[in-house]
Design a protein around this motif. Structure first.
Motif, PDB file in Angstrom:
ATOM      1  N   ARG A  60       0.827  -1.154   0.044  1.00 33.88           N
ATOM      2  CA  ARG A  60       0.160  -0.030  -0.009  1.00 33.88           C
ATOM      3  C   ARG A  60       0.873   1.329   0.080  1.00 33.88           C
ATOM      4  NH1 ARG A  60      -5.650   0.607   3.155  1.00 33.88           N
ATOM      5  NH2 ARG A  60      -6.021   2.811   2.885  1.00 33.88           N
ATOM      6  N   VAL A 112      -5.927  -1.773  -5.960  1.00 31.94           N
ATOM      7  CA  VAL A 112      -6.946  -1.378  -5.256  1.00 31.94           C
ATOM      8  C   VAL A 112      -6.979   0.257  -5.080  1.00 31.94           C
ATOM      9  CG1 VAL A 112      -8.497  -1.487  -3.173  1.00 31.94           C
ATOM     10  CG2 VAL A 112      -7.386  -3.532  -4.144  1.00 31.94           C
ATOM     11  N   TYR A 113      -7.823   0.944  -5.649  1.00 33.35           N
ATOM     12  CA  TYR A 113      -7.866   2.412  -5.324  1.00 33.35           C
ATOM     13  C   TYR A 113      -8.822   2.895  -4.235  1.00 33.35           C
ATOM     14  CZ  TYR A 113      -5.535   2.852  -9.907  1.00 33.35           C
ATOM     15  OH  TYR A 113      -4.684   2.801 -10.779  1.00 33.35           O
ATOM     16  N   HIS A 114      -7.982   3.009  -2.837  1.00 39.46           N
ATOM     17  CA  HIS A 114      -8.822   3.309  -1.821  1.00 39.46           C
ATOM     18  C   HIS A 114      -9.232   4.880  -1.789  1.00 39.46           C
ATOM     19  CE1 HIS A 114      -7.728  -0.432   0.208  1.00 39.46           C
ATOM     20  NE2 HIS A 114      -6.618  -0.373  -0.403  1.00 39.46           N
ATOM     21  N   ASP A 115      -8.566   5.555  -2.515  1.00 41.13           N
ATOM     22  CA  ASP A 115      -8.896   7.079  -2.583  1.00 41.13           C
ATOM     23  C   ASP A 115      -9.055   7.517  -4.045  1.00 41.13           C
ATOM     24  OD1 ASP A 115      -8.851   7.621   0.333  1.00 41.13           O
ATOM     25  OD2 ASP A 115      -6.810   7.450   0.051  1.00 41.13           O
ATOM     26  N   GLU A 172      -4.183   6.761  -1.323  1.00 44.40           N
ATOM     27  CA  GLU A 172      -3.696   5.524  -1.142  1.00 44.40           C
ATOM     28  C   GLU A 172      -4.248   4.524  -2.224  1.00 44.40           C
ATOM     29  OE1 GLU A 172      -1.785   4.660   1.517  1.00 44.40           O
ATOM     30  OE2 GLU A 172      -1.905   7.105   1.811  1.00 44.40           O
ATOM     31  N   GLU A 180      -3.433   0.356  -3.514  1.00 45.11           N
ATOM     32  CA  GLU A 180      -2.830  -1.008  -3.168  1.00 45.11           C
ATOM     33  C   GLU A 180      -2.452  -1.964  -4.120  1.00 45.11           C
ATOM     34  OE1 GLU A 180      -3.463  -3.941   0.854  1.00 45.11           O
ATOM     35  OE2 GLU A 180      -5.237  -2.787   0.046  1.00 45.11           O
ATOM     36  N   LEU A 184      -8.018 -10.630   1.148  1.00 47.33           N
ATOM     37  CA  LEU A 184      -9.033  -9.389   0.689  1.00 47.33           C
ATOM     38  C   LEU A 184     -10.119 -10.051   0.428  1.00 47.33           C
ATOM     39  CD1 LEU A 184      -7.164  -7.446  -1.924  1.00 47.33           C
ATOM     40  CD2 LEU A 184      -7.391  -7.024   0.365  1.00 47.33           C
ATOM     41  N   GLY A 220     -16.639  -0.757  -0.251  1.00 48.33           N
ATOM     42  CA  GLY A 220     -15.045  -1.217  -0.712  1.00 48.33           C
ATOM     43  C   GLY A 220     -14.729  -0.223  -1.904  1.00 48.33           C
ATOM     44  N   ALA A 221     -13.551  -0.428  -2.069  1.00 50.26           N
ATOM     45  CA  ALA A 221     -12.928   0.502  -3.274  1.00 50.26           C
ATOM     46  C   ALA A 221     -12.874  -0.247  -4.356  1.00 50.26           C
ATOM     47  CB  ALA A 221     -11.361   0.437  -2.587  1.00 50.26           C
ATOM     48  N   ARG A 236     -11.366  -1.790  -7.996  1.00 45.53           N
ATOM     49  CA  ARG A 236     -10.239  -2.291  -8.363  1.00 45.53           C
ATOM     50  C   ARG A 236      -9.783  -2.347  -9.789  1.00 45.53           C
ATOM     51  NH1 ARG A 236     -10.389  -8.302  -5.387  1.00 45.53           N
ATOM     52  NH2 ARG A 236     -10.952  -7.548  -3.214  1.00 45.53           N
TER      53      ARG A 236
END
Length: 275
Positions: A134, A171-174, A183, A185, A206, A243-244, A246
């Motif tokens: 991450r 994974v695009y958390h933001d 962030e 990942e 995950l 959730g984010a 992908r």
């Protein structure tokens, strides 16, 4: 003392703003010849104009400050030439990418906002054990950050003698755009229970679930409409998300003839499938 020039006059001579001169001083690029101990006023010498012009020219071609510092600190002409050549190659790559984006925008306008017919599908994805890293990134750094993360994870898996068991994904958390960093990942699917060497790459699982997805074919930089289609479909069906999102990279950019052959799946976790 007669050779000293106040910062305002040196600014006009060098065509660098007073603010820029102060910044380059802080960055160790162009220190004033003298700073008045009482007033803090900066003075420069005429001979520093050449270095100031070099800095101005290098910044005009978008060379990072850290690289300019290294370039000007060196006294090896061969090494200096190599650094300039490396930056020239980066500029060429950037120009080629900008030309691709211009062609993409032209097609986007010609086709009313859609480059290709995206089909949204709903499916279940299983829990995914991954080797993950991450990191923080901005719009201008995301490509380099992800590429570096791929190398770091591949190195950790090599040490552990573990081969990935599926397509890598991010994974695009933001939301990352011109005004916001965030962030991301980077994940490589691995066998359950994988033990990784100590370091930044972590093993974790995950959760799976229901996703709305579509497949984008073409350069990564042109994936925006795929997101628009999936999010629009979710809104149209009144489905909640959790959730984010992908991006799953279904083929290797090193193994295709060109970016037009890249295949990427965009997945959004959703609460349920539409009835």
């Amino acid at each position: 003392m007669d050779d000293l020039i106040p910062i305002g006059r040196f600014s006009r001579m060098s065509r660098l703003s007073v603010k820029a001169l102060r910044f380059y001083d802080e960055q160790g690029l162009l220190a004033p010849a003298r700073v008045d101990p009482d007033s803090g006023y900066r003075y420069y010498r005429r001979g520093q104009a050449g270095r100031a012009e070099a800095i101005r020219a290098l910044r005009l071609i978008d060379m990072p400050v850290a690289e300019i510092r290294d370039l000007l600190a060196g006294d090896d002409p061969e090494l200096t030439g190599k650094r300039l050549s490396a930056h020239r190659e980066r500029l060429r790559e950037r120009l080629a990418e900008q030309e691709r984006m211009l062609r993409f925008l032209e097609r986007l306008i010609d086709r009313g906002g859609n480059i290709m017919p995206y089909e949204v599908t709903v499916k279940e994805i299983a829990d995914s054990p991954v080797a993950a890293l991450r990191l923080h990134a901005g719009r201008g750094t995301i490509g380099g950050v992800v590429e570096q993360a791929f190398g770091t994870i591949a190195g950790a898996l090599g040490q552990a003698r573990i081969a990935p068991v599926g397509a890598p994904f991010v994974v695009y958390h933001d939301i990352i755009d011109e005004g916001a960093e965030g962030e991301v990942e980077v994940c490589f699917p691995v066998p359950s229970g994988t033990v990784l060497p100590a370091g930044p790459v972590q093993y974790r699982e995950l959760p799976g679930g229901t996703v709305a997805s579509t497949v984008h074919r073409g350069p990564y930089q042109e994936i925006g409409p795929a997101y628009h289609v999936v999010t629009g479909w979710i809104e149209e069906h009144g489905i909640g998300t959790h959730g984010a999102p992908r991006e799953v990279y279904l083929n290797d950019p090193r193994a295709v003839a060109g970016p037009e052959e890249l295949i990427t799946e965009v997945q959004f976790p959703i609460d349920k499938a539409p009835v």
